[in-house]
Design a protein around this motif. Sequence first.
Motif, PDB file in Angstrom:
ATOM      1  N   PHE A 145       4.203  12.724   4.696  1.00 40.76           N
ATOM      2  CA  PHE A 145       5.443  12.706   3.918  1.00 40.76           C
ATOM      3  C   PHE A 145       6.355  11.583   4.402  1.00 40.76           C
ATOM      4  CE2 PHE A 145       9.899  13.990   3.495  1.00 40.76           C
ATOM      5  CZ  PHE A 145       9.991  14.313   2.157  1.00 40.76           C
ATOM      6  N   ASP A 146       6.595  11.510   5.715  1.00 43.49           N
ATOM      7  CA  ASP A 146       7.455  10.461   6.260  1.00 43.49           C
ATOM      8  C   ASP A 146       6.874   9.078   5.981  1.00 43.49           C
ATOM      9  OD1 ASP A 146       9.300  12.236   7.241  1.00 43.49           O
ATOM     10  OD2 ASP A 146       8.761  11.988   9.353  1.00 43.49           O
ATOM     11  N   GLY A 153      15.845  19.612   9.033  1.00 43.80           N
ATOM     12  CA  GLY A 153      15.943  19.690  10.487  1.00 43.80           C
ATOM     13  C   GLY A 153      16.780  18.621  11.140  1.00 43.80           C
ATOM     14  N   GLY A 154      17.130  17.563  10.393  1.00 42.29           N
ATOM     15  CA  GLY A 154      18.013  16.557  10.946  1.00 42.29           C
ATOM     16  C   GLY A 154      17.338  15.398  11.646  1.00 42.29           C
ATOM     17  N   SER A 155      15.992  15.368  11.667  1.00 39.87           N
ATOM     18  CA  SER A 155      15.302  14.286  12.376  1.00 39.87           C
ATOM     19  C   SER A 155      15.116  13.042  11.520  1.00 39.87           C
ATOM     20  CB  SER A 155      13.938  14.767  12.875  1.00 39.87           C
ATOM     21  OG  SER A 155      13.111  15.159  11.795  1.00 39.87           O
ATOM     22  N   GLY A 156      15.206  13.182  10.195  1.00 37.47           N
ATOM     23  CA  GLY A 156      14.989  12.048   9.317  1.00 37.47           C
ATOM     24  C   GLY A 156      13.562  11.550   9.377  1.00 37.47           C
ATOM     25  N   THR A 157      13.372  10.249   9.142  1.00 45.92           N
ATOM     26  CA  THR A 157      12.063   9.606   9.220  1.00 45.92           C
ATOM     27  C   THR A 157      12.139   8.482  10.256  1.00 45.92           C
ATOM     28  OG1 THR A 157      12.495   7.848   7.599  1.00 45.92           O
ATOM     29  CG2 THR A 157      11.807  10.001   6.726  1.00 45.92           C
ATOM     30  N   PRO A 158      10.995   7.930  10.680  1.00 46.93           N
ATOM     31  CA  PRO A 158      11.049   6.823  11.646  1.00 46.93           C
ATOM     32  C   PRO A 158      11.917   5.644  11.199  1.00 46.93           C
ATOM     33  CG  PRO A 158       8.845   7.726  11.607  1.00 46.93           C
ATOM     34  CD  PRO A 158       9.612   8.436  10.524  1.00 46.93           C
ATOM     35  N   LYS A 159      11.914   5.322   9.891  1.00 46.66           N
ATOM     36  CA  LYS A 159      12.759   4.227   9.412  1.00 46.66           C
ATOM     37  C   LYS A 159      14.202   4.654   9.184  1.00 46.66           C
ATOM     38  CE  LYS A 159      11.547   0.923   6.670  1.00 46.66           C
ATOM     39  NZ  LYS A 159      11.482  -0.198   7.654  1.00 46.66           N
ATOM     40  N   ARG A 160      14.427   5.923   8.971  1.00 46.14           N
ATOM     41  CA  ARG A 160      15.778   6.442   8.728  1.00 46.14           C
ATOM     42  C   ARG A 160      15.983   7.679   9.605  1.00 46.14           C
ATOM     43  NH1 ARG A 160      15.790   2.259   6.575  1.00 46.14           N
ATOM     44  NH2 ARG A 160      16.681   1.616   4.567  1.00 46.14           N
ATOM     45  N   PRO A 161      16.035   7.489  10.917  1.00 46.67           N
ATOM     46  CA  PRO A 161      16.151   8.641  11.820  1.00 46.67           C
ATOM     47  C   PRO A 161      17.522   9.289  11.750  1.00 46.67           C
ATOM     48  CG  PRO A 161      16.309   6.586  13.052  1.00 46.67           C
ATOM     49  CD  PRO A 161      15.962   6.204  11.656  1.00 46.67           C
ATOM     50  N   GLY A 162      17.537  10.581  12.019  1.00 53.15           N
ATOM     51  CA  GLY A 162      18.793  11.327  12.044  1.00 53.15           C
ATOM     52  C   GLY A 162      19.226  11.719  10.640  1.00 53.15           C
ATOM     53  N   MET A 192       4.958   8.141   3.482  1.00 51.03           N
ATOM     54  CA  MET A 192       5.131   7.812   2.069  1.00 51.03           C
ATOM     55  C   MET A 192       6.585   7.471   1.751  1.00 51.03           C
ATOM     56  SD  MET A 192       2.554  10.587   0.285  1.00 51.03           S
ATOM     57  CE  MET A 192       2.671   9.894  -1.362  1.00 51.03           C
ATOM     58  N   LEU A 193       7.501   8.262   2.302  1.00 50.52           N
ATOM     59  CA  LEU A 193       8.921   8.003   2.051  1.00 50.52           C
ATOM     60  C   LEU A 193       9.342   6.664   2.666  1.00 50.52           C
ATOM     61  CD1 LEU A 193      11.648   8.833   0.955  1.00 50.52           C
ATOM     62  CD2 LEU A 193      11.932  10.352   2.932  1.00 50.52           C
ATOM     63  N   ASP A 194       8.899   6.390   3.883  1.00 45.15           N
ATOM     64  CA  ASP A 194       9.253   5.125   4.526  1.00 45.15           C
ATOM     65  C   ASP A 194       8.602   3.934   3.840  1.00 45.15           C
ATOM     66  OD1 ASP A 194      11.034   6.179   6.294  1.00 45.15           O
ATOM     67  OD2 ASP A 194       9.759   5.999   8.068  1.00 45.15           O
ATOM     68  N   SER A 195       7.467   4.127   3.186  1.00 46.22           N
ATOM     69  CA  SER A 195       6.873   3.047   2.391  1.00 46.22           C
ATOM     70  C   SER A 195       7.821   2.628   1.270  1.00 46.22           C
ATOM     71  CB  SER A 195       5.532   3.483   1.795  1.00 46.22           C
ATOM     72  OG  SER A 195       4.568   3.664   2.799  1.00 46.22           O
ATOM     73  N   ILE A 196       8.462   3.610   0.647  1.00 41.53           N
ATOM     74  CA  ILE A 196       9.423   3.285  -0.413  1.00 41.53           C
ATOM     75  C   ILE A 196      10.634   2.588   0.188  1.00 41.53           C
ATOM     76  CG2 ILE A 196      10.776   4.205  -2.329  1.00 41.53           C
ATOM     77  CD1 ILE A 196       8.850   6.611  -2.377  1.00 41.53           C
ATOM     78  N   PRO A 229       0.850  -1.204   0.000  1.00 45.90           N
ATOM     79  CA  PRO A 229       0.000   0.000   0.000  1.00 45.90           C
ATOM     80  C   PRO A 229       0.874   1.239   0.000  1.00 45.90           C
ATOM     81  CG  PRO A 229       0.139  -0.922   2.193  1.00 45.90           C
ATOM     82  CD  PRO A 229       0.861  -1.891   1.297  1.00 45.90           C
ATOM     83  N   PRO A 230       0.359   2.377  -0.486  1.00 42.32           N
ATOM     84  CA  PRO A 230       1.226   3.536  -0.691  1.00 42.32           C
ATOM     85  C   PRO A 230       1.762   4.185   0.571  1.00 42.32           C
ATOM     86  CG  PRO A 230      -1.059   4.067  -1.213  1.00 42.32           C
ATOM     87  CD  PRO A 230      -1.000   2.595  -1.006  1.00 42.32           C
ATOM     88  N   SER A 231       1.035   4.145   1.701  1.00 42.53           N
ATOM     89  CA  SER A 231       1.548   4.910   2.838  1.00 42.53           C
ATOM     90  C   SER A 231       1.153   4.383   4.216  1.00 42.53           C
ATOM     91  CB  SER A 231       1.115   6.378   2.743  1.00 42.53           C
ATOM     92  OG  SER A 231      -0.286   6.494   2.858  1.00 42.53           O
ATOM     93  N   TYR A 232       0.294   3.340   4.296  1.00 41.73           N
ATOM     94  CA  TYR A 232      -0.145   2.933   5.633  1.00 41.73           C
ATOM     95  C   TYR A 232      -0.507   1.463   5.670  1.00 41.73           C
ATOM     96  CZ  TYR A 232      -2.196   3.278  10.249  1.00 41.73           C
ATOM     97  OH  TYR A 232      -2.445   3.112  11.580  1.00 41.73           O
ATOM     98  N   PRO A 233       0.061   0.718   6.622  1.00 42.77           N
ATOM     99  CA  PRO A 233       1.213   1.140   7.424  1.00 42.77           C
ATOM    100  C   PRO A 233       2.503   1.024   6.600  1.00 42.77           C
ATOM    101  CG  PRO A 233       0.542  -1.068   8.040  1.00 42.77           C
ATOM    102  CD  PRO A 233      -0.461  -0.593   7.024  1.00 42.77           C
ATOM    103  N   PRO A 234       3.422   1.937   6.762  1.00 45.23           N
ATOM    104  CA  PRO A 234       4.607   1.957   5.901  1.00 45.23           C
ATOM    105  C   PRO A 234       5.409   0.659   5.892  1.00 45.23           C
ATOM    106  CG  PRO A 234       4.407   4.028   7.072  1.00 45.23           C
ATOM    107  CD  PRO A 234       3.364   3.119   7.648  1.00 45.23           C
ATOM    108  N   ASN A 235       5.550  -0.002   7.023  1.00 42.84           N
ATOM    109  CA  ASN A 235       6.372  -1.214   7.083  1.00 42.84           C
ATOM    110  C   ASN A 235       5.832  -2.352   6.232  1.00 42.84           C
ATOM    111  OD1 ASN A 235       8.519  -0.373   8.664  1.00 42.84           O
ATOM    112  ND2 ASN A 235       7.467  -0.814  10.586  1.00 42.84           N
ATOM    113  N   ASP A 236       4.552  -2.308   5.874  1.00 45.60           N
ATOM    114  CA  ASP A 236       3.947  -3.366   5.066  1.00 45.60           C
ATOM    115  C   ASP A 236       4.125  -3.140   3.571  1.00 45.60           C
ATOM    116  OD1 ASP A 236       3.135  -4.452   7.418  1.00 45.60           O
ATOM    117  OD2 ASP A 236       0.983  -4.056   7.147  1.00 45.60           O
TER     118      ASP A 236
END
Length: 338
Positions: free
Chosen positions: A233-234, A288-297, A236-240, A162-169
């Motif tokens: 945004f995060d 801002g330097g926070s990244g995304t949940p899958k790619r933090p920092g 969708m990006l983490d889905s990829i 799926p495109p964005s939810y939940p991203p890990n799937d």
Amino acid sequence: MFLKKSTAMSSILLLVGMLSSITVAQSIGVCYGVLGNNLPSRQEVVDLYKTNGIGRMRIYYPDEEALQALRGSGIELIMDVAKETLQSMTDPNAATDWVNKYVTAYSQDVNFKYIAVGNEIHPNTNEAQYILSAMTNIQNAISSANLQIKVSTAIDSTFIAPPSYPPNDAVFTSDAEPYVKPIIDFLVRNEAPLLANVYPYFAYANDQQNSIPLAYALFTQQGNNDAGYQNLFDAMLDSIYAAVEKVGASNLQIVVSESGWPSEGGGTGASIDNAGTYNANLISHASGGSGTPKRPGGSIETYLFAMFDENQKQDAETERHFGLFRPDKSPKYQLNFN
């Protein structure tokens, strides 16, 4: 005369801070589309980038007038291979000629970063058969010229299910996976990023179930959802990223090669207030330097779409209203690219 130790250390820390600020600021670029009959000259546009501290640009074909204007500017550049010439790039000699004419000839004073071989070329289209061969030939020509430029291609969210939810799937669709897997393998071998166009606006506007809150799309939601995400945004990006991991490329970097929000045009949520809110918050979030949940920092290398409205685009009316600036070069809303 020697500085005192404390003064010297302060100077070093100040320099490190300045360099960090420069790195963060450079995470934001702006796409420069030219499908308009009322736009400023190429030189005026490059000057506008410099005046606003925009350190990265994307152009969608080898625009030699723009390349001339970019000489000596220091602006980092994504340059696309035009869709109409993709087939010809499957000939190694034609690819070498293209690189010599449009890249090598300018490489001394134009700061090429990526060559994008195809923009949103879908697996079921005629051009899909040419992408990997064209990428390979252009990369070989660039390597032969001893240039340090990465070759990639740009995908969109239709490749993901799926495109964005939940991203890990998320996975690549059954149509996309056999097409994109060899491309990802090429990128991994060459240590190049995958380019991805990420548009929360379209996910929100096309949401038939009205399950996506506007605040979630505009980065203004308070608190995380059940999947641990505060903004679309995060997600969708983490889905990829999740889909890429599932084809064995867990270390592949993704560069957001387009993202934006229309200021008018009749579409759901298309307004100047929403566009200003989205783009300002995206700049802040990406740099801002926070990244995304899958790619933090770390910052997220991101290119806003687009510098100007393009009144000659043939798609839906909203497509003509993604510009950050008006044709007279005045900003539609205030953004701080630094």
